[in-house]
Write a protein that holds these residues in place. Structure first.
Motif, PDB file in Angstrom:
ATOM      1  N   GLU B 187      25.621  -0.418  12.312  1.00  0.00           N
ATOM      2  CA  GLU B 187      26.231  -0.994  11.288  1.00  0.00           C
ATOM      3  C   GLU B 187      25.338  -0.904  10.072  1.00  0.00           C
ATOM      4  OE1 GLU B 187      28.266  -4.723  12.039  1.00  0.00           O
ATOM      5  OE2 GLU B 187      29.546  -3.823  13.629  1.00  0.00           O
ATOM      6  N   ARG B 188      24.076  -1.290  10.320  1.00  0.00           N
ATOM      7  CA  ARG B 188      23.190  -1.352   9.040  1.00  0.00           C
ATOM      8  C   ARG B 188      22.905  -0.053   8.341  1.00  0.00           C
ATOM      9  NH1 ARG B 188      22.951  -4.358   5.576  1.00  0.00           N
ATOM     10  NH2 ARG B 188      21.806  -3.027   4.037  1.00  0.00           N
ATOM     11  N   ILE B 189      22.942   0.958   9.443  1.00  0.00           N
ATOM     12  CA  ILE B 189      22.606   2.347   8.902  1.00  0.00           C
ATOM     13  C   ILE B 189      23.848   2.805   8.143  1.00  0.00           C
ATOM     14  CG2 ILE B 189      22.512   4.803   9.843  1.00  0.00           C
ATOM     15  CD1 ILE B 189      21.136   3.541  12.369  1.00  0.00           C
ATOM     16  N   THR B 190      25.160   2.170   8.691  1.00  0.00           N
ATOM     17  CA  THR B 190      26.373   2.689   8.139  1.00  0.00           C
ATOM     18  C   THR B 190      26.210   2.159   6.481  1.00  0.00           C
ATOM     19  OG1 THR B 190      27.572   2.293   9.940  1.00  0.00           O
ATOM     20  CG2 THR B 190      28.834   2.267   7.760  1.00  0.00           C
ATOM     21  N   ILE B 191      25.722   0.783   6.297  1.00  0.00           N
ATOM     22  CA  ILE B 191      25.749   0.570   4.940  1.00  0.00           C
ATOM     23  C   ILE B 191      24.406   0.913   4.127  1.00  0.00           C
ATOM     24  CG2 ILE B 191      25.324  -1.798   3.760  1.00  0.00           C
ATOM     25  CD1 ILE B 191      26.829  -3.396   5.846  1.00  0.00           C
ATOM     26  N   GLU B 192      23.614   1.224   4.767  1.00  0.00           N
ATOM     27  CA  GLU B 192      22.568   1.859   4.003  1.00  0.00           C
ATOM     28  C   GLU B 192      22.866   3.323   3.549  1.00  0.00           C
ATOM     29  OE1 GLU B 192      19.521   0.620   2.697  1.00  0.00           O
ATOM     30  OE2 GLU B 192      19.537  -1.292   3.583  1.00  0.00           O
ATOM     31  N   LEU B 193      23.443   4.097   4.502  1.00  0.00           N
ATOM     32  CA  LEU B 193      23.517   5.561   4.179  1.00  0.00           C
ATOM     33  C   LEU B 193      24.929   5.390   2.984  1.00  0.00           C
ATOM     34  CD1 LEU B 193      23.608   7.222   7.418  1.00  0.00           C
ATOM     35  CD2 LEU B 193      21.934   7.406   5.627  1.00  0.00           C
ATOM     36  N   ALA B 194      25.741   4.479   3.150  1.00  0.00           N
ATOM     37  CA  ALA B 194      26.925   4.199   2.130  1.00  0.00           C
ATOM     38  C   ALA B 194      26.127   4.297   0.883  1.00  0.00           C
ATOM     39  CB  ALA B 194      27.593   3.136   2.390  1.00  0.00           C
ATOM     40  N   ASP B 195      25.127   3.462   0.566  1.00  0.00           N
ATOM     41  CA  ASP B 195      24.353   3.604  -0.706  1.00  0.00           C
ATOM     42  C   ASP B 195      23.744   4.640  -0.874  1.00  0.00           C
ATOM     43  OD1 ASP B 195      23.259   2.102  -3.086  1.00  0.00           O
ATOM     44  OD2 ASP B 195      21.389   2.587  -1.878  1.00  0.00           O
ATOM     45  N   GLU B 196      23.000   5.375   0.053  1.00  0.00           N
ATOM     46  CA  GLU B 196      21.973   6.487  -0.220  1.00  0.00           C
ATOM     47  C   GLU B 196      22.973   7.687  -0.482  1.00  0.00           C
ATOM     48  OE1 GLU B 196      18.627   6.488   2.029  1.00  0.00           O
ATOM     49  OE2 GLU B 196      18.962   8.822   2.701  1.00  0.00           O
ATOM     50  N   LEU B 197      23.888   7.908   0.266  1.00  0.00           N
ATOM     51  CA  LEU B 197      24.614   9.221   0.212  1.00  0.00           C
ATOM     52  C   LEU B 197      25.912   9.134  -0.644  1.00  0.00           C
ATOM     53  CD1 LEU B 197      25.153  10.014   4.091  1.00  0.00           C
ATOM     54  CD2 LEU B 197      23.968  11.191   2.291  1.00  0.00           C
ATOM     55  N   GLY B 198      26.676   7.849  -1.047  1.00  0.00           N
ATOM     56  CA  GLY B 198      27.236   7.475  -1.851  1.00  0.00           C
ATOM     57  C   GLY B 198      26.798   7.937  -3.357  1.00  0.00           C
ATOM     58  N   ARG B 199      25.648   7.379  -3.781  1.00  0.00           N
ATOM     59  CA  ARG B 199      25.258   7.860  -4.995  1.00  0.00           C
ATOM     60  C   ARG B 199      24.748   9.171  -5.129  1.00  0.00           C
ATOM     61  NH1 ARG B 199      24.432   3.076  -7.567  1.00  0.00           N
ATOM     62  NH2 ARG B 199      24.324   1.280  -6.117  1.00  0.00           N
ATOM     63  N   GLN B 200      24.006   9.977  -4.123  1.00  0.00           N
ATOM     64  CA  GLN B 200      23.909  11.073  -4.252  1.00  0.00           C
ATOM     65  C   GLN B 200      25.010  12.134  -4.147  1.00  0.00           C
ATOM     66  OE1 GLN B 200      21.029  12.526  -1.194  1.00  0.00           O
ATOM     67  NE2 GLN B 200      19.928  10.792  -1.563  1.00  0.00           N
ATOM     68  N   ASN B 201      25.916  12.113  -3.107  1.00  0.00           N
ATOM     69  CA  ASN B 201      26.884  13.025  -3.037  1.00  0.00           C
ATOM     70  C   ASN B 201      28.426  12.483  -3.051  1.00  0.00           C
ATOM     71  OD1 ASN B 201      24.357  13.797  -1.162  1.00  0.00           O
ATOM     72  ND2 ASN B 201      25.352  15.450  -1.989  1.00  0.00           N
TER      73      ASN B 201
END
Lengths: 274, 274, 274, 274
Positions: B187-201
């Motif tokens: 779940e934590r990975i989900t949220i960190e990736l939501a930020d990281e990948l959301g902003r990038q792509n």
């Protein structure tokens, strides 16, 4: 998805209202909507001229927008959730037309302690202001549901959805104090009703926290362009759009699922930021 | 809704797998799916006869179920997320066919500290067991996404969805210790990736906690009929069905929305009970 | 409050370490502390000259600070939680002195994917880096507790406290990716152990999320002065101090209460802001 | 810890009241307490004979218990938070004695929709009942704080603590509907005030969710022995005791820390169970 199903849509003020997007999405999926909004009713006592003018104007805008955006044949009703007689009257009118309801969108909120984008400190809010905000923004979910059920209008397995805001959980960066308490109450009511109505009638009750949104009347009253930009920048995907919200609400209203008691975000990821 | 879009569906073991319901829902909405499952690959080193037999049998069941339930023309691939070469190989195969991916369902989990519905106390779990469970059930969301991106296979604005469980937040009444930590990490990975990948792509990453479910292989390994009944009774609407989950995942995969970083429940309201 | 009670304090690097403040607060309340820190041990294999020098220097600073701040008679031990033999050795030494433990502070974390205040994107983190961070920062809570129990060193009704950070829940404004997953795992371990050990031995396990803090080695490695000021401004009361944390941990370690499974904030209110 | 500090303790009905334990803990740590409770005041209009008798009896029990448990010299005051004049009068009395306040315990709640351990369904609760419960159980935190500040009685850096219950977050297994909404509102008020008062005056505002407790008047009205046993069994450490709560509140009231906006549990771990 909504063939043969009928939903009440509260909270339409004009064509920019979030509720309008939800109504349109339901129509697009073959459902029927019944819209409620402000207007002068026989249950309003001692209205000032100014209040009367406001309500008349609001009603004109509400019904005009509904006809234009949703179609000439979409039913509109005056509903004032602070007047039990008004809710009663609305239900009687539904009954007379043999309407049966498969759910509704609760999109009603009001807080007079925010004026011109300035909010009263919580310590200056008096109990009347507190209760007024509660009645319109939170208790109305109980009173509307109760009346619909009392009149046998709400079908089993119906689905109810309300609109909240991240301020129910976190202190916002923009003016928002008293209403955050009503939103917290609204979310709690959502969850208690999810249990109470779920067990009794298979009725679902959910809630969505949407992005800051300047388009609606509520948004205009409380937010600046800078506020919305700030929230957009903070959100990984930028602010969500009214159509994003409409998809979510339609999904929650979808007949037959077992999703209930949810407090969800449609906010571009705003809430995940620390 | 998914016309012209392609989604990878991991985690199909047989026709009862949750991932199967999601795949079917995507097909129903005109999308394309590529399914991955277990099987013997050239990257498996020193497989025991027993392991080889297990993988061969799993692969037969996986591909057979996909053909039967989803159609003869649905692509299947062997994917073992614990072998970087296997992920790499899968990506190369996608590339050779000029596939572009619009998202995927992460439905992979494994925990060898639960056997025959009995779970090891957390204090008896060693670091190897901890890491193995983490690798399969949580880190694989990172490794699969990373490889797809590295190979330029993941479209901008893609949508990723993973499956978690209420045990990531609460202590369950049934055997579940070590895996709850991997679910919290997922779940934590989900949220960190939501930020990281959301902003990038503009890529979305969300997660759904589903009801206890006996139908899947994972369910059979950990749950009894009584467990599932207990959860059903506690849930205001009873346990949610795989189709409820499929609707939710399809909604989250829908192209173009700005919903991300969500940890949602499709559980009949189980999680609202105290 | 702690008369006749003995607590292990991990995570002291120098006099600015948060763990040092906790140790001092325990002494002030008549408890006894046993401190562990870095150093060269016979269990370290193939240490590079550089690593050896680092460990030697660390040990000197650790033991020197303990003597100076806490007193000449305070026991210090080398403990490397990534080496099972080191944990074993530490336990044997406690046993030889007939020590009995009433709880401990877990204040150990490490993430090599943050260097010079710059963090690797999560998609670039490999499984080794993921596991290393997990082992030191999360799994060590299991391994240390397990060994202490195995050796019969941990008294019934003992109290364990670990240190987490808001990043276990929210995406931080400063560099912090891989370690946030380990912190989420640490919090989940805290809660699962609260159940497992609570029912077995009346042992409590709690966790505190503290403000950004530049004073410690961990802080220096990841935070800038601006980061800490930003957090301070956002917090209604400004950043909390190490002494605030010490009061909280001492309160949680207090013998005889029934507070367990808590994830608490000592952060000047930082986490309530949206 | 509390030398030279004065705290108002609301909510003492008899010697079993939770507030009594808190008061005693403050005295034990050299603080001073001022206790408020029910009683007939000149601000009560049109009291029925039954109401008058109830208030008279309550006052006798309240003052008698305070004298016996806390000492003859402990000040007691009649305070009815639903009467603004009563709050005003209480403040004037404090002022006349040149009292300055360093914080208070808010331990006031009432819900007439629970009678003889049976609760009204939420759909049957009317707006008067909703507001009455809100006024006593939630809004009173605002009104009492506001009046104390208005009269200049509340010192900077004071600390306020209120009592909530897990029902503010989860649906309880025992009768509890309308009051759960007031508790959610109380928690939200706690957090908003933590921000508002924290920034202005360094004042802290926190909240504790305590175990089910049969000893108090509120407990007796809503809980059965079986309820309390059920909660105890579900909690890893069994139900927490009033003294556990007293330690927690004393810790939160402690002068000089930067802990604010917290919603904490003192419940033997009850809330961590799914």
């Amino acid at each position: 998805m909504f063939k043969g199903k009928t939903y009440i849509i509260t909270g339409i003020a004009d064509k920019h209202s979030l509720a309008m997007y939800v109504a349109r999405e339901i129509l697009r999926n073959k459902g029927k909507v019944i819209c409620t909004g402000l207007g002068v009713s026989k249950f309003h006592k001692n209205l000032s001229e100014r209040a009367k003018a406001f309500l008349t104007e609001s009603h004109k805008l509400f019904t005009g927008s509904v006809k234009q955006e949703l179609g000439e044949d979409v039913e509109t009703h005056i509903l004032d959730v602070t007047l039990p007689e008004s809710i009663e009257d609305f239900c009687i009118k539904l009954k007379e037309k043999d309407q049966r309801i498969d759910g509704f969108l609760h999109a009603i909120a009001m807080d007079k302690t925010i004026r011109n984008k300035v909010v009263k400190p919580l310590l200056e809010v008096n109990f009347n202001e507190f209760c007024d905000t509660m009645e319109v923004s939170a208790f109305s979910l109980i009173s509307l549901t109760a009346k619909l059920k009392q009149h046998g209008l709400l079908n089993d397995n119906a689905s109810i959805c309300s609109l909240s805001y991240i301020a129910a959980k976190k202190v916002t960066f923009h003016p928002y104090r008293n209403i955050s308490i009503a939103k917290a109450a609204l979310e709690r009511i959502t969850i208690e009703l999810a249990d109470e109505l779920g067990r009794q009638n298979g009725i679902r009750v959910n809630c969505v926290r949407f992005s800051t949104y300047l388009g609606s009347k509520a948004g205009t009253a409380t937010l600046t362009t800078e506020d919305v930009e700030h929230a957009g920048t903070k959100s990984p995907l930028g602010n969500a759009t009214p159509q994003d919200l409409a998809y979510e609400v339609a999904h929650l209203l979808r007949p037959g699922t077992r999703i209930t008691g949810e407090i969800r975000h449609v906010d571009g990821g705003y809430n995940i930021m620390g």
